[in-house]
Motif scaffolding. Structure first.
Motif, PDB file in Angstrom:
ATOM      1  N   GLY A  27      37.906  39.573  36.364  1.00  0.00           N
ATOM      2  CA  GLY A  27      37.213  38.395  36.871  1.00  0.00           C
ATOM      3  C   GLY A  27      37.591  37.128  36.136  1.00  0.00           C
ATOM      4  N   LYS A  28      38.102  37.249  34.925  1.00  0.00           N
ATOM      5  CA  LYS A  28      38.506  36.072  34.143  1.00  0.00           C
ATOM      6  C   LYS A  28      39.890  35.551  34.527  1.00  0.00           C
ATOM      7  CE  LYS A  28      35.817  37.657  30.150  1.00  0.00           C
ATOM      8  NZ  LYS A  28      35.877  38.156  28.744  1.00  0.00           N
ATOM      9  N   LEU A  29      40.653  36.350  35.301  1.00  0.00           N
ATOM     10  CA  LEU A  29      42.008  35.935  35.677  1.00  0.00           C
ATOM     11  C   LEU A  29      41.962  34.810  36.706  1.00  0.00           C
ATOM     12  CD1 LEU A  29      43.696  39.459  36.174  1.00  0.00           C
ATOM     13  CD2 LEU A  29      43.803  37.988  34.140  1.00  0.00           C
ATOM     14  N   SER A  30      42.923  33.897  36.623  1.00  0.00           N
ATOM     15  CA  SER A  30      43.081  32.909  37.680  1.00  0.00           C
ATOM     16  C   SER A  30      43.718  33.595  38.884  1.00  0.00           C
ATOM     17  CB  SER A  30      43.976  31.760  37.207  1.00  0.00           C
ATOM     18  OG  SER A  30      45.298  32.234  36.988  1.00  0.00           O
ATOM     19  N   ASP A  31      43.754  32.884  40.022  1.00  0.00           N
ATOM     20  CA  ASP A  31      44.370  33.473  41.211  1.00  0.00           C
ATOM     21  C   ASP A  31      45.827  33.828  40.951  1.00  0.00           C
ATOM     22  OD1 ASP A  31      41.981  33.148  42.435  1.00  0.00           O
ATOM     23  OD2 ASP A  31      42.640  31.622  43.875  1.00  0.00           O
ATOM     24  N   GLU A  32      46.537  32.919  40.258  1.00  0.00           N
ATOM     25  CA  GLU A  32      47.958  33.161  39.976  1.00  0.00           C
ATOM     26  C   GLU A  32      48.117  34.370  39.061  1.00  0.00           C
ATOM     27  OE1 GLU A  32      46.402  30.308  39.659  1.00  0.00           O
ATOM     28  OE2 GLU A  32      47.264  29.160  41.334  1.00  0.00           O
ATOM     29  N   GLU A  33      47.245  34.477  38.071  1.00  0.00           N
ATOM     30  CA  GLU A  33      47.325  35.614  37.145  1.00  0.00           C
ATOM     31  C   GLU A  33      46.987  36.924  37.854  1.00  0.00           C
ATOM     32  OE1 GLU A  33      46.165  33.447  32.907  1.00  0.00           O
ATOM     33  OE2 GLU A  33      44.577  34.119  34.268  1.00  0.00           O
ATOM     34  N   LEU A  34      46.061  36.852  38.803  1.00  0.00           N
ATOM     35  CA  LEU A  34      45.718  38.053  39.557  1.00  0.00           C
ATOM     36  C   LEU A  34      46.919  38.524  40.373  1.00  0.00           C
ATOM     37  CD1 LEU A  34      42.347  38.696  41.362  1.00  0.00           C
ATOM     38  CD2 LEU A  34      44.482  39.370  42.427  1.00  0.00           C
ATOM     39  N   THR A  35      47.589  37.580  41.036  1.00  0.00           N
ATOM     40  CA  THR A  35      48.780  37.932  41.818  1.00  0.00           C
ATOM     41  C   THR A  35      49.863  38.512  40.920  1.00  0.00           C
ATOM     42  OG1 THR A  35      48.278  36.133  43.363  1.00  0.00           O
ATOM     43  CG2 THR A  35      50.501  37.067  43.440  1.00  0.00           C
ATOM     44  N   GLU A  36      50.044  37.912  39.735  1.00  0.00           N
ATOM     45  CA  GLU A  36      51.047  38.399  38.781  1.00  0.00           C
ATOM     46  C   GLU A  36      50.685  39.792  38.267  1.00  0.00           C
ATOM     47  OE1 GLU A  36      51.188  35.434  35.779  1.00  0.00           O
ATOM     48  OE2 GLU A  36      52.185  33.927  37.058  1.00  0.00           O
ATOM     49  N   ALA A  37      49.395  40.051  38.066  1.00  0.00           N
ATOM     50  CA  ALA A  37      48.967  41.375  37.591  1.00  0.00           C
ATOM     51  C   ALA A  37      49.297  42.439  38.631  1.00  0.00           C
ATOM     52  CB  ALA A  37      47.476  41.362  37.291  1.00  0.00           C
ATOM     53  N   ALA A  38      49.114  42.100  39.923  1.00  0.00           N
ATOM     54  CA  ALA A  38      49.473  43.053  40.975  1.00  0.00           C
ATOM     55  C   ALA A  38      50.978  43.263  41.016  1.00  0.00           C
ATOM     56  CB  ALA A  38      48.973  42.552  42.330  1.00  0.00           C
ATOM     57  N   ALA A  39      51.743  42.182  40.852  1.00  0.00           N
ATOM     58  CA  ALA A  39      53.203  42.276  40.870  1.00  0.00           C
ATOM     59  C   ALA A  39      53.720  43.109  39.705  1.00  0.00           C
ATOM     60  CB  ALA A  39      53.819  40.879  40.836  1.00  0.00           C
ATOM     61  N   ALA A  40      53.015  43.055  38.564  1.00  0.00           N
ATOM     62  CA  ALA A  40      53.446  43.806  37.384  1.00  0.00           C
ATOM     63  C   ALA A  40      53.378  45.313  37.604  1.00  0.00           C
ATOM     64  CB  ALA A  40      52.586  43.412  36.179  1.00  0.00           C
ATOM     65  N   LEU A  41      52.587  45.731  38.579  1.00  0.00           N
ATOM     66  CA  LEU A  41      52.471  47.166  38.860  1.00  0.00           C
ATOM     67  C   LEU A  41      53.611  47.678  39.717  1.00  0.00           C
ATOM     68  CD1 LEU A  41      48.640  47.307  39.587  1.00  0.00           C
ATOM     69  CD2 LEU A  41      49.797  48.345  37.629  1.00  0.00           C
ATOM     70  N   ARG A  42      54.359  46.778  40.327  1.00  0.00           N
ATOM     71  CA  ARG A  42      55.449  47.187  41.210  1.00  0.00           C
ATOM     72  C   ARG A  42      56.623  47.756  40.422  1.00  0.00           C
ATOM     73  NH1 ARG A  42      55.532  45.034  46.501  1.00  0.00           N
ATOM     74  NH2 ARG A  42      53.788  43.614  46.985  1.00  0.00           N
ATOM     75  N   GLY A  43      57.393  48.572  41.071  1.00  0.00           N
ATOM     76  CA  GLY A  43      58.639  49.058  40.482  1.00  0.00           C
ATOM     77  C   GLY A  43      58.488  50.239  39.551  1.00  0.00           C
ATOM     78  N   LYS A  44      57.298  50.754  39.399  1.00  0.00           N
ATOM     79  CA  LYS A  44      57.120  51.903  38.505  1.00  0.00           C
ATOM     80  C   LYS A  44      57.608  53.178  39.177  1.00  0.00           C
ATOM     81  CE  LYS A  44      53.339  50.262  35.637  1.00  0.00           C
ATOM     82  NZ  LYS A  44      52.135  50.688  34.901  1.00  0.00           N
ATOM     83  N   ASP A  45      58.189  54.061  38.389  1.00  0.00           N
ATOM     84  CA  ASP A  45      58.660  55.332  38.934  1.00  0.00           C
ATOM     85  C   ASP A  45      57.492  56.248  39.285  1.00  0.00           C
ATOM     86  OD1 ASP A  45      61.274  54.531  38.628  1.00  0.00           O
ATOM     87  OD2 ASP A  45      61.449  55.372  36.617  1.00  0.00           O
ATOM     88  N   GLU A  46      56.423  56.124  38.533  1.00  0.00           N
ATOM     89  CA  GLU A  46      55.278  56.991  38.752  1.00  0.00           C
ATOM     90  C   GLU A  46      54.008  56.168  38.682  1.00  0.00           C
ATOM     91  OE1 GLU A  46      53.239  61.083  36.935  1.00  0.00           O
ATOM     92  OE2 GLU A  46      55.158  60.351  36.170  1.00  0.00           O
ATOM     93  N   PHE A  47      53.136  56.365  39.642  1.00  0.00           N
ATOM     94  CA  PHE A  47      51.890  55.610  39.718  1.00  0.00           C
ATOM     95  C   PHE A  47      50.783  56.494  39.152  1.00  0.00           C
ATOM     96  CE2 PHE A  47      50.436  51.664  41.285  1.00  0.00           C
ATOM     97  CZ  PHE A  47      49.140  51.793  41.727  1.00  0.00           C
ATOM     98  N   THR A  48      50.298  56.159  37.956  1.00  0.00           N
ATOM     99  CA  THR A  48      49.309  56.993  37.266  1.00  0.00           C
ATOM    100  C   THR A  48      47.892  56.680  37.737  1.00  0.00           C
ATOM    101  OG1 THR A  48      49.012  55.403  35.476  1.00  0.00           O
ATOM    102  CG2 THR A  48      50.823  56.993  35.252  1.00  0.00           C
ATOM    103  N   LYS A  49      46.945  57.497  37.286  1.00  0.00           N
ATOM    104  CA  LYS A  49      45.543  57.255  37.614  1.00  0.00           C
ATOM    105  C   LYS A  49      45.090  55.902  37.061  1.00  0.00           C
ATOM    106  CE  LYS A  49      44.539  61.069  39.816  1.00  0.00           C
ATOM    107  NZ  LYS A  49      44.210  61.052  41.260  1.00  0.00           N
ATOM    108  N   LEU A  88      41.835  45.217  40.979  1.00  0.00           N
ATOM    109  CA  LEU A  88      42.420  43.948  41.422  1.00  0.00           C
ATOM    110  C   LEU A  88      42.080  43.691  42.897  1.00  0.00           C
ATOM    111  CD1 LEU A  88      45.964  44.236  39.773  1.00  0.00           C
ATOM    112  CD2 LEU A  88      44.157  42.609  39.139  1.00  0.00           C
ATOM    113  N   GLY A  89      42.117  44.756  43.708  1.00  0.00           N
ATOM    114  CA  GLY A  89      41.800  44.618  45.129  1.00  0.00           C
ATOM    115  C   GLY A  89      40.357  44.190  45.342  1.00  0.00           C
ATOM    116  N   ARG A  90      39.440  44.741  44.548  1.00  0.00           N
ATOM    117  CA  ARG A  90      38.030  44.347  44.685  1.00  0.00           C
ATOM    118  C   ARG A  90      37.862  42.863  44.364  1.00  0.00           C
ATOM    119  NH1 ARG A  90      33.145  47.281  41.429  1.00  0.00           N
ATOM    120  NH2 ARG A  90      32.624  48.255  43.421  1.00  0.00           N
ATOM    121  N   GLU A  91      38.470  42.413  43.283  1.00  0.00           N
ATOM    122  CA  GLU A  91      38.359  41.004  42.909  1.00  0.00           C
ATOM    123  C   GLU A  91      39.019  40.102  43.942  1.00  0.00           C
ATOM    124  OE1 GLU A  91      37.167  37.732  40.805  1.00  0.00           O
ATOM    125  OE2 GLU A  91      36.591  39.823  40.454  1.00  0.00           O
ATOM    126  N   ALA A  92      40.185  40.537  44.451  1.00  0.00           N
ATOM    127  CA  ALA A  92      40.895  39.738  45.458  1.00  0.00           C
ATOM    128  C   ALA A  92      40.066  39.618  46.731  1.00  0.00           C
ATOM    129  CB  ALA A  92      42.244  40.375  45.769  1.00  0.00           C
TER     130      ALA A  92
END
Length: 772
Positions: free
Chosen positions: A42-64, A73-77
Motif C-alpha cells: 500500500g505504500k508503493l506509488s503507482d509506478e512502483e507497483l507496476t515495476e514490482a509486477a514487472a520484476a516478477l516476470r522472466g522467472k524460470d519458476e514461479f514459487t508460492k 499486488l493485484g488486490r492493491e491494483a
C-alpha cells in the motif's frame, strides 16, 4: 496431540467433501501471507507497483512466495484502478485459479475481479491467457471493465466478438490476455486450420484457458461440435412441401415419439405424400435419399420446432434461440436443410446449403490448452465430470457474507393452466407489498404467455427474452427496483448484478425490509444447477431474498423423463399437488435428465476421442505442407516431366502452387471423411442388434478410412498438378475445377452418437448453426 487432531479433522473434512473437491486449508495459509503484504504494498506509488509486477516476470519458476506477491499486488491494483478492494474470498478465488482449479463462488461474490487477478498472474508468468466467456457482451464488458487493473500491473488485454474483423482479431490475440466467447475462439481455430498461407493464421499456441461460467462451458456445451462449412449451391426448401406437411394429421399421417424428438410418416402418410407429389415412390432409389429426406426435414421443421421456443422470426429472418441461455443465437442457423425448411414454414426467404470442412468439440478445444481453470457459482454438482474429462478439481470458496435467502419448498400442480394461475396469484400477492419480483421462465413462448396473463390481471411487467436481449443489462440492473416485476428466460450467464433498489440502489433499505428480491421459477430445468443459478439472483452478498419454484405434472421435464407416471395423487381445489410421492417424482425426473445428459456426454467423447486423434495427426501433416516445400518435393518427384516443363518459373511460385494444390485435396478428403463418419455414427447403434459393440465397429471402419486420406489426396493432387496451368502468376486452379469455398458457415450442433439404447431414446435435436 493437537497436530494429530488437526490432521484427523482435515481428513474427516476431505472425506465429507464431494468427489473432485480440493482442500481450502492451504489457500487460507496463502491468504494470511497476502494480507501480511498489504501494508507494505500500500505504500508503493503507482509506478512502483507496476515495476514490482514487472520484476516478477522472466522467472524460470514461479514459487508460492511469488504467487502471494502477485495476488497482493493485484488486490492493491484493483483498489486503486477500479475502486474495488477484493474481499478475502475473492483473494482465495484468485489463488485457486492460479493453482488451476475450478473455483465455486456464489452468485454476486465477485468472480470477475478474482478471475482478472488470476489472469494477470498467469500473464506475468509469461503465459498467454484466454479468458473464455459465455457470450460477446460479457467478453467486451469484462475486458474493458478490468482494463485499468491490467494496465496498472503492466499487462496488455484485448477482446473480440462475432463482429470483429480479421485484423481486430489478430490484435486481440496478440495481447497477453484475450477475452472472447468459447465459440469465437473455436471458430478462429477452425479457420486457422484451413489457412493456405501461414501469415493468415491468427490464433497463437494455446497456453492458459480461464473459463467463466465453467460448468456451462466445460460440461453443458462440452459435447457441442463447432463446425466450419464451405458454401455450396444447394436447393432451397420447396414451399409446396411445407404446405403439404401442414395438412398432414398427427397419428394418422405421421407419428411423433414420446419425447417429441423424432417424427416419421405412417403408411397412410407415405401414400398421401406420394400421391400429392405426382404418384412417386418415396422409397425408390431415385427418391429415398432426396425427396424422402426433404419430406422428413419438412415434418421436423413443422412439428418439432416451435416458434418463440426454438426460434423467433424478426425482420423477415428466422433467428435461433440458445436454449441454455434464452438469447438469440446471433448469426446462427440449423444445418442439413433444416434451416431452409423452417424458413419455408414461416414463408421467409430461404438460405443455401453447405458442406462441412472441419469441426471441433468445445471439450477438444479446451483440452488443447496445457493449463485450464475456471469459475462458476455451481461447480460441485459437476465435480465428477470436471475430474473425469479435464482432470480438474473444484475449490469451494465460502461466501463473504452468509446467505440469508429463504428458499421455499417447491410447489407442484396437476396441470399447466393451474400452475400458471397460481403463479399469477402469487405475483399479485407479493406485488401488493412493493417487493421486487424476478420470474424465471424456460422459453420465450412461456415468458410472453405469462406476461399476457399478468397484463390481464392488471400487473405491469418488464420482459427479458430473446426478442429484446439488446436491453438485457438495463433490464437486469433495475430488476431490484421497488414494485418491479421482471419476467426473464434463462438467467444463467446474464453477468449483471441485481441490486436492491435498482442500479442506483434507491429504496434499498425499504426493499430489504420487505424481504429483498423474490425469485419465482416457473418450471424446473433439466439441470439442478440452472435452478440454483436462478435462485442465486436473490440474496447476493448477504442481502435478504427469497425463492420458490412452481412445477406441473404436464411440464416437459416430467413428461419426457417420467412418461408413464399414473399414480393416484392428492390434489387441492386450486390444483396443487400435496402428495409427497409426486413431489419426489419431480425431483427424480430432474436427476434422470441429468443422468441422461452425463451418459450422452461420456459416449459422445468416446467417439470424439478417435476423431480428435485423427484430426491432430492430419494437422501435423497439413502443417508440414503449409510451412515447408514438401508439396513441391512430392509432386515434382511423382511427375518429374511436369516439373521439368515448369523449370523456367520462379521457384517460390512453384512451391506456392504445389502447396495450394496439395492443401486443397487434403482438405477435401478430410471433409469427405467427416461426412463419412457422420453417416457412420448415425446408424452405428443398430450394430448392437447384431450383438456387436457399436464403438468397436465405429473404430473398425473409421481407422482404415482415415488411413486412405493422405494417399488419396496425393493421388488427386498429382492429377491436378499434371493438368493445371501454372505460370508466373501461379496456379490457375479455378480453371482446373479446383476451387476453395468463397464463403464459410460456422455453426454448432447438439452431438449424440446414439451408441446405446438410452441415447437412442433421448436422441438429440440438431441445433444452432451460424453463417459467416
Amino acid at each position: 496431540m493437537t497436530t494429530l487432531l488437526g490432521r484427523f479433522k482435515q481428513r474427516l473434512r476431505r472425506f465429507a467433501q464431494k468427489p473432485g473437491s480440493a482442500d481450502l486449508t492451504p489457500y487460507r495459509a496463502l491468504l494470511t501471507q497476502v494480507n501480511a503484504r498489504a501494508e507494505d504494498i500500500g505504500k508503493l506509488s503507482d509506478e512502483e507497483l507496476t515495476e514490482a509486477a514487472a520484476a516478477l516476470r522472466g522467472k524460470d519458476e514461479f514459487t508460492k512466495a511469488d504467487l502471494v506477491e502477485i495476488v497482493a499486488l493485484g488486490r492493491e491494483a484493483a483498489d486503486r484502478a477500479l475502486g474495488l478492494r477484493p474481499f478475502d474470498v475473492q483473494v482465495l478465488g484468485a489463488l485457486g485459479l492460479l493453482d488451476k482449479h475450478v473455483v465455486e463462488m456464489a452468485t454476486g461474490e465477485g468472480k470477475t475481479l478474482a478471475g482478472a487477478i488470476a489472469a494477470a498472474g498467469f500473464a506475468i508468468q509469461g503465459k498467454r491467457v484466454h479468458v473464455v466467456s459465455v457470450n460477446d457482451y460479457l467478453a467486451q464488458r469484462d475486458a474493458e471493465w478490468m482494463g485499468p487493473l491490467y494496465r496498472l500491473l503492466g499487462v496488455s488485454v484485448g477482446w473480440l466478438s462475432q463482429s470483429s474483423k480479421p485484423e481486430e482479431r489478430r490484435s486481440a490475440y496478440q495481447a497477453e490476455i484475450t477475452y472472447a466467447s468459447v465459440s469465437e475462439i473455436g471458430f478462429d481455430v477452425l479457420r486457422d486450420r484451413l489457412a493456405t498461407d501461414e501469415a493468415d493464421r491468427i490464433v497463437p499456441e494455446p497456453a492458459v484457458a480461464l473459463v467463466d461460467e465453467a460448468d456451462s462451458v466445460l460440461v453443458d456445451e462440452a459435447r457441442v461440435p463447432l463446425v466450419l462449412a464451405g458454401s455450396t449451391s444447394g436447393p432451397a426448401a420447396d414451399p409446396k412441401l411445407a404446405e403439404l406437411v401442414k395438412r398432414l394429421r398427427r397419428d394418422l399421417h405421421f407419428e411423433v415419439d414420446d419425447e417429441e424428438r423424432n417424427v416419421y410418416l405412417t403408411g397412410a402418410g407415405s401414400e398421401l405424400v406420394e400421391r400429392e407429389l405426382g404418384g412417386i415412390d418415396l422409397y425408390s432409389d431415385e427418391h429415398v435419399s432426396t425427396t424422402l429426406t426433404r419430406v422428413n426435414v419438412a415434418l421436423h421443421a413443422q412439428w418439432l420446432l416451435h416458434r418463440d421456443v426454438d426460434y423467433i422470426v424478426r425482420d423477415g429472418k428466422v433467428h435461433l434461440i440458445n436454449d441454455t441461455r434464452g438469447r438469440i443465437a446471433k448469426l446462427q442457423r440449423w444445418p442439413d436443410g433444416l434451416q431452409a425448411a423452417v424458413e419455408a414454414k414461416e414463408a421467409v426467404q430461404t438460405t443455401d446449403a453447405g458442406e462441412v470442412l472441419d469441426s471441433i468439440t468445445v471439450q477438444a478445444l479446451l483440452n488443447r490448452y496445457p493449463e485450464v481453470c475456471g469459475m462458476t457459482g455451481t461447480a460441485v454438482a459437476v465435480a465428477e465430470q470436471l475430474r473425469t474429462f479435464y482432470a480438474l478439481e473444484v475449490l469451494v470458496i465460502p461466501s463473504n457474507v452468509d446467505c440469508v435467502r429463504e428458499d421455499e419448498p417447491p410447489r407442484l400442480y396437476a396441470t399447466l393452466e393451474q400452475k400458471e394461475a397460481a403463479i399469477v396469484t402469487e405475483i399479485a400477492e407479493v406485488h401488493k407489498t412493493g417487493r421486487p419480483i424476478l420470474v424465471g421462465t424456460l422459453d420465450v413462448a412461456e415468458s410472453e404467455r405469462l406476461s399476457r396473463k399478468l397484463a390481464q390481471a392488471g400487473l405491469e411487467c418488464v420482459v427479458l427474452n430473446a426478442k429484446n436481449d439488446a436491453e438485457e443489462a438495463a433490464i437486469i440492473a433495475d430488476a431490484g427496483s421497488f414494485g418491479r416485476i421482471t419476467v426473464s428466460t434463462q438467467m444463467a450467464g446474464r453477468g449483471t448484478d441485481i441490486r436492491l433498489g435498482g442500479h442506483d440502489s434507491t429504496d434499498r433499505e425499504r426493499i430489504a425490509e420487505l424481504g429483498g428480491l423474490y425469485v419465482i421459477g416457473t418450471g424446473r430445468h433439466a439441470s439442478s444447477r440452472l435452478d440454483d443459478q436462478l435462485r442465486g439472483r436473490a440474496g447476493r452478498q448477504g442481502d435478504p431474498g427469497g425463492s420458490v419454484f412452481f412445477s406441473s405434472l404436464q411440464d416437459d421435464l416430467f413428461a419426457q423423463y417420467v412418461p408413464d407416471y399414473d399414480e393416484a395423487i392428492e390434489v387441492a381445489e386450486d390444483g396443487r399437488v400435496t402428495d409427497s410421492g409426486a413431489l419426489h417424482t419431480m425431483e427424480h425426473a430432474q436427476r434422470v435428465a441429468e443422468g441422461v445428459h452425463l451418459e450422452i456426454h461420456r459416449n459422445t467423447w468416446r467417439y470424439n476421442k478417435l476423431i480428435e486423434h485423427q484430426r491432430l495427426l492430419l494437422l501435423q501433416h497439413r502443417d508440414q505442407l503449409l510451412t515447408t516445400e514438401l508439396a513441391w518435393e512430392e509432386l515434382s518427384k511423382r511427375r518429374p516431366e511436369r516439373a521439368e516443363e515448369l523449370a523456367d518459373i520462379d521457384h517460390e511460385v512453384l512451391v506456392k502452387a504445389a502447396r495450394l494444390i496439395a492443401l486443397h485435396h487434403l482438405d477435401q478428403r478430410w471433409s469427405d471423411h467427416l461426412t463419412f463418419l457422420t453417416d457412420l455414427r448415425e446408424g452405428i447403434h443398430l450394430r448392437a442388434l447384431a450383438r456387436q459393440n457399436p464403438l468397436d465397429e465405429f473404430h473398425r471402419e473409421a481407422i482404415p478410412a482415415y488411413q486412405r486420406i493422405v494417399p488419396d489426396s496425393w493421388d488427386e493432387a498429382e492429377q491436378t498438378f499434371a493438368k493445371v496451368v501454372i505460370d508466373a502468376d501461379g496456379a490457375h486452379l479455378e480453371d482446373a475445377g479446383v476451387q476453395r469455398p468463397n464463403t464459410t458457415w460456422t455453426y454448432l450442433i447438439n452431438d449424440n452418437p446414439f451408441s446405446s439404447g438410452l441415447e437412442e431414446t433421448f436422441k438429440g435435436l440438431v441445433k444452432l448453426v451460424r453463417r459467416r
